[in-house]
Design a protein around this motif. Structure first.
Motif, PDB file in Angstrom:
ATOM      1  N   LEU A  22      36.293  91.886  66.797  1.00  0.00           N
ATOM      2  CA  LEU A  22      35.582  90.505  65.447  1.00  0.00           C
ATOM      3  C   LEU A  22      36.952  90.111  64.775  1.00  0.00           C
ATOM      4  O   LEU A  22      36.993  91.313  64.114  1.00  0.00           O
ATOM      5  CB  LEU A  22      34.446  91.247  65.654  1.00  0.00           C
ATOM      6  N   LYS A  23      37.050  89.254  64.701  1.00  0.00           N
ATOM      7  CA  LYS A  23      37.478  88.733  63.171  1.00  0.00           C
ATOM      8  C   LYS A  23      37.195  88.364  62.131  1.00  0.00           C
ATOM      9  O   LYS A  23      37.904  88.792  61.059  1.00  0.00           O
ATOM     10  CB  LYS A  23      38.095  87.699  63.922  1.00  0.00           C
ATOM     11  N   GLN A  24      36.101  88.190  62.123  1.00  0.00           N
ATOM     12  CA  GLN A  24      35.310  87.696  60.718  1.00  0.00           C
ATOM     13  C   GLN A  24      34.814  89.765  60.376  1.00  0.00           C
ATOM     14  O   GLN A  24      33.660  89.683  60.805  1.00  0.00           O
ATOM     15  CB  GLN A  24      34.548  87.145  60.646  1.00  0.00           C
ATOM     16  N   SER A  25      35.436  90.171  58.758  1.00  0.00           N
ATOM     17  CA  SER A  25      34.225  91.233  58.204  1.00  0.00           C
ATOM     18  C   SER A  25      33.178  90.509  58.214  1.00  0.00           C
ATOM     19  O   SER A  25      32.420  91.969  57.668  1.00  0.00           O
ATOM     20  CB  SER A  25      35.306  92.152  57.530  1.00  0.00           C
ATOM     21  N   TRP A  26      33.209  89.587  57.870  1.00  0.00           N
ATOM     22  CA  TRP A  26      31.272  88.705  57.054  1.00  0.00           C
ATOM     23  C   TRP A  26      30.624  89.455  57.681  1.00  0.00           C
ATOM     24  O   TRP A  26      29.352  89.458  57.539  1.00  0.00           O
ATOM     25  CB  TRP A  26      31.547  88.081  56.030  1.00  0.00           C
ATOM     26  N   ILE A  27      30.967  89.303  58.882  1.00  0.00           N
ATOM     27  CA  ILE A  27      30.225  88.984  59.648  1.00  0.00           C
ATOM     28  C   ILE A  27      29.311  90.851  60.549  1.00  0.00           C
ATOM     29  O   ILE A  27      30.424  91.872  60.955  1.00  0.00           O
ATOM     30  CB  ILE A  27      30.304  89.581  61.482  1.00  0.00           C
ATOM     31  N   THR A  28      28.141  91.032  59.878  1.00  0.00           N
ATOM     32  CA  THR A  28      27.472  92.130  59.556  1.00  0.00           C
ATOM     33  C   THR A  28      26.295  92.534  60.417  1.00  0.00           C
ATOM     34  O   THR A  28      25.717  93.547  60.727  1.00  0.00           O
ATOM     35  CB  THR A  28      27.151  93.432  58.131  1.00  0.00           C
ATOM     36  N   HIS A  29      25.372  92.081  60.876  1.00  0.00           N
ATOM     37  CA  HIS A  29      24.561  91.652  61.218  1.00  0.00           C
ATOM     38  C   HIS A  29      24.464  90.592  62.718  1.00  0.00           C
ATOM     39  O   HIS A  29      25.182  89.547  62.718  1.00  0.00           O
ATOM     40  CB  HIS A  29      23.330  90.496  61.109  1.00  0.00           C
ATOM     41  N   ARG A  30      23.255  90.211  63.820  1.00  0.00           N
ATOM     42  CA  ARG A  30      23.487  89.356  64.274  1.00  0.00           C
ATOM     43  C   ARG A  30      22.509  88.375  64.034  1.00  0.00           C
ATOM     44  O   ARG A  30      23.911  87.268  64.949  1.00  0.00           O
ATOM     45  CB  ARG A  30      21.638  89.707  65.463  1.00  0.00           C
ATOM     46  N   ARG A  31      22.457  87.620  63.292  1.00  0.00           N
ATOM     47  CA  ARG A  31      22.596  86.249  62.760  1.00  0.00           C
ATOM     48  C   ARG A  31      23.808  85.844  62.290  1.00  0.00           C
ATOM     49  O   ARG A  31      24.202  84.532  62.694  1.00  0.00           O
ATOM     50  CB  ARG A  31      21.143  86.276  61.428  1.00  0.00           C
ATOM     51  N   ASP A  32      24.452  86.892  62.039  1.00  0.00           N
ATOM     52  CA  ASP A  32      25.555  86.581  61.032  1.00  0.00           C
ATOM     53  C   ASP A  32      27.022  85.855  62.519  1.00  0.00           C
ATOM     54  O   ASP A  32      27.150  84.709  61.728  1.00  0.00           O
ATOM     55  CB  ASP A  32      26.677  87.199  60.054  1.00  0.00           C
ATOM     56  N   LEU A  33      26.728  86.684  63.401  1.00  0.00           N
ATOM     57  CA  LEU A  33      27.076  86.363  65.055  1.00  0.00           C
ATOM     58  C   LEU A  33      26.782  85.338  65.121  1.00  0.00           C
ATOM     59  O   LEU A  33      27.834  84.707  65.743  1.00  0.00           O
ATOM     60  CB  LEU A  33      27.377  87.967  65.756  1.00  0.00           C
ATOM     61  N   ASN A  34      25.237  85.057  65.529  1.00  0.00           N
ATOM     62  CA  ASN A  34      25.427  83.555  66.035  1.00  0.00           C
ATOM     63  C   ASN A  34      25.244  82.284  65.600  1.00  0.00           C
ATOM     64  O   ASN A  34      25.851  82.111  66.170  1.00  0.00           O
ATOM     65  CB  ASN A  34      23.982  83.869  66.258  1.00  0.00           C
ATOM     66  N   GLU A  35      25.495  82.828  63.868  1.00  0.00           N
ATOM     67  CA  GLU A  35      25.629  81.536  63.387  1.00  0.00           C
ATOM     68  C   GLU A  35      27.573  81.288  63.297  1.00  0.00           C
ATOM     69  O   GLU A  35      27.684  80.260  63.317  1.00  0.00           O
ATOM     70  CB  GLU A  35      25.882  81.949  62.154  1.00  0.00           C
ATOM     71  N   ALA A  36      27.782  82.571  63.618  1.00  0.00           N
ATOM     72  CA  ALA A  36      29.621  82.357  63.080  1.00  0.00           C
ATOM     73  C   ALA A  36      29.927  81.592  64.767  1.00  0.00           C
ATOM     74  O   ALA A  36      30.762  80.037  65.111  1.00  0.00           O
ATOM     75  CB  ALA A  36      30.140  83.661  63.100  1.00  0.00           C
ATOM     76  N   GLU A  37      29.757  82.054  66.401  1.00  0.00           N
ATOM     77  CA  GLU A  37      29.796  81.584  67.041  1.00  0.00           C
ATOM     78  C   GLU A  37      29.216  79.875  67.483  1.00  0.00           C
ATOM     79  O   GLU A  37      30.032  79.155  67.693  1.00  0.00           O
ATOM     80  CB  GLU A  37      29.241  82.530  67.716  1.00  0.00           C
ATOM     81  N   GLN A  38      27.897  80.176  67.068  1.00  0.00           N
ATOM     82  CA  GLN A  38      27.347  78.184  67.189  1.00  0.00           C
ATOM     83  C   GLN A  38      28.186  77.579  65.872  1.00  0.00           C
ATOM     84  O   GLN A  38      29.212  76.636  66.902  1.00  0.00           O
ATOM     85  CB  GLN A  38      26.467  78.473  66.556  1.00  0.00           C
ATOM     86  N   GLU A  39      29.058  77.549  65.228  1.00  0.00           N
ATOM     87  CA  GLU A  39      29.883  76.664  64.636  1.00  0.00           C
ATOM     88  C   GLU A  39      30.920  76.715  64.941  1.00  0.00           C
ATOM     89  O   GLU A  39      31.349  75.099  65.153  1.00  0.00           O
ATOM     90  CB  GLU A  39      29.957  77.591  62.982  1.00  0.00           C
ATOM     91  N   ASN A  40      31.587  77.960  65.426  1.00  0.00           N
ATOM     92  CA  ASN A  40      32.656  77.242  66.343  1.00  0.00           C
ATOM     93  C   ASN A  40      33.025  76.682  67.310  1.00  0.00           C
ATOM     94  O   ASN A  40      33.351  75.816  68.081  1.00  0.00           O
ATOM     95  CB  ASN A  40      33.448  78.703  67.099  1.00  0.00           C
ATOM     96  N   ILE A  41      31.715  77.356  68.602  1.00  0.00           N
ATOM     97  CA  ILE A  41      31.400  76.657  69.376  1.00  0.00           C
ATOM     98  C   ILE A  41      31.354  74.694  69.163  1.00  0.00           C
ATOM     99  O   ILE A  41      31.644  74.156  70.028  1.00  0.00           O
ATOM    100  CB  ILE A  41      30.147  76.825  70.090  1.00  0.00           C
ATOM    101  N   VAL A  42      30.934  74.359  68.383  1.00  0.00           N
ATOM    102  CA  VAL A  42      30.508  72.880  67.714  1.00  0.00           C
ATOM    103  C   VAL A  42      32.068  72.530  67.287  1.00  0.00           C
ATOM    104  O   VAL A  42      32.121  71.027  68.401  1.00  0.00           O
ATOM    105  CB  VAL A  42      29.633  72.842  66.477  1.00  0.00           C
TER     106      VAL A  42
END
Length: 198
Positions: A22-42
């Motif tokens: 996991l590259k981003q240290s700010w990702i600590t909860h599932r919702r953070d991961l989902n948000e980061a992945e969705q932004e990247n997918i877009v």
């Protein structure tokens, strides 16, 4: 951080070594991961739609599939765009992936060239084959759906609706998707075709 890597029962769990990528240290909860992945997918989808031509063959390659996965998940995961090396609860054995993906694209290019199936069916069969192979550590369903959308667009159709909601959440929509995939595993593509356009 306990819920960060919680997956639905029918989802692909990450291997502990893959979780460490996991590259981003700010990702600590599932919702953070989902948000980061969705932004990247877009961003990945936008790249795919502006950088490739209109010929279906432009996207029907191992190189494109790996690059698209990297563009969809590379801001979040170090392993993005690389084939998995570990076994999963779904998909073929990891050592077979480098041979099966090019063979799959050979089949799809043949179907497109010879109009073996209607355009929607070709794109949905591409989706199903990618999910069945499960080439990447994670993101296979999302990657396969975007690949199918990109192909149907190049075949003159509209992108699929895939049930019109989020398949990341456990619920009726996800269960319908998984049931349709299981029917396709048994060589009945009709439910997956209907789900893709629902």
């Amino acid at each position: 951080m306990t819920d960060l890597f919680q997956e639905p029962d029918d989802a692909t769990p990450l291997d502990p070594s893959e979780r460490d990528d996991l590259k981003q240290s700010w990702i600590t909860h599932r919702r953070d991961l989902n948000e980061a992945e969705q932004e990247n997918i877009v961003k990945g989808a936008a790249w795919a739609r502006r950088s490739r031509g209109t010929n279906p063959a432009d996207i029907l390659s191992e190189d494109f599939a790996k690059t698209l996965h990297r563009r969809m998940f590379g801001d979040v995961w170090k392993w993005a765009g690389t084939y998995r090396r570990t076994e999963r609860n779904i998909g073929i054995e990891a050592y077979r992936i480098p041979a099966e993906v090019p063979a799959m694209f050979d089949d799809i290019r043949y179907w497109v060239e010879h109009k073996t199936f209607p355009p929607d069916e070709i794109a949905v069969r591409l989706h199903h084959r990618l999910v069945a192979i499960h080439p990447f550590p994670n993101g296979n369903g999302r990657h396969a759906r975007l690949m199918a959308d990109l192909l149907i667009e190049r075949l003159g159709g509209q992108p699929f609706s895939w049930g019109g909601g989020s398949l990341a959440d456990i619920g009726t929509l996800r269960r319908g998707y998984v049931t349709a995939l299981q029917a396709a595993d048994s060589h009945d593509i009709r439910a997956l075709l209907a789900f893709a356009r629902s």
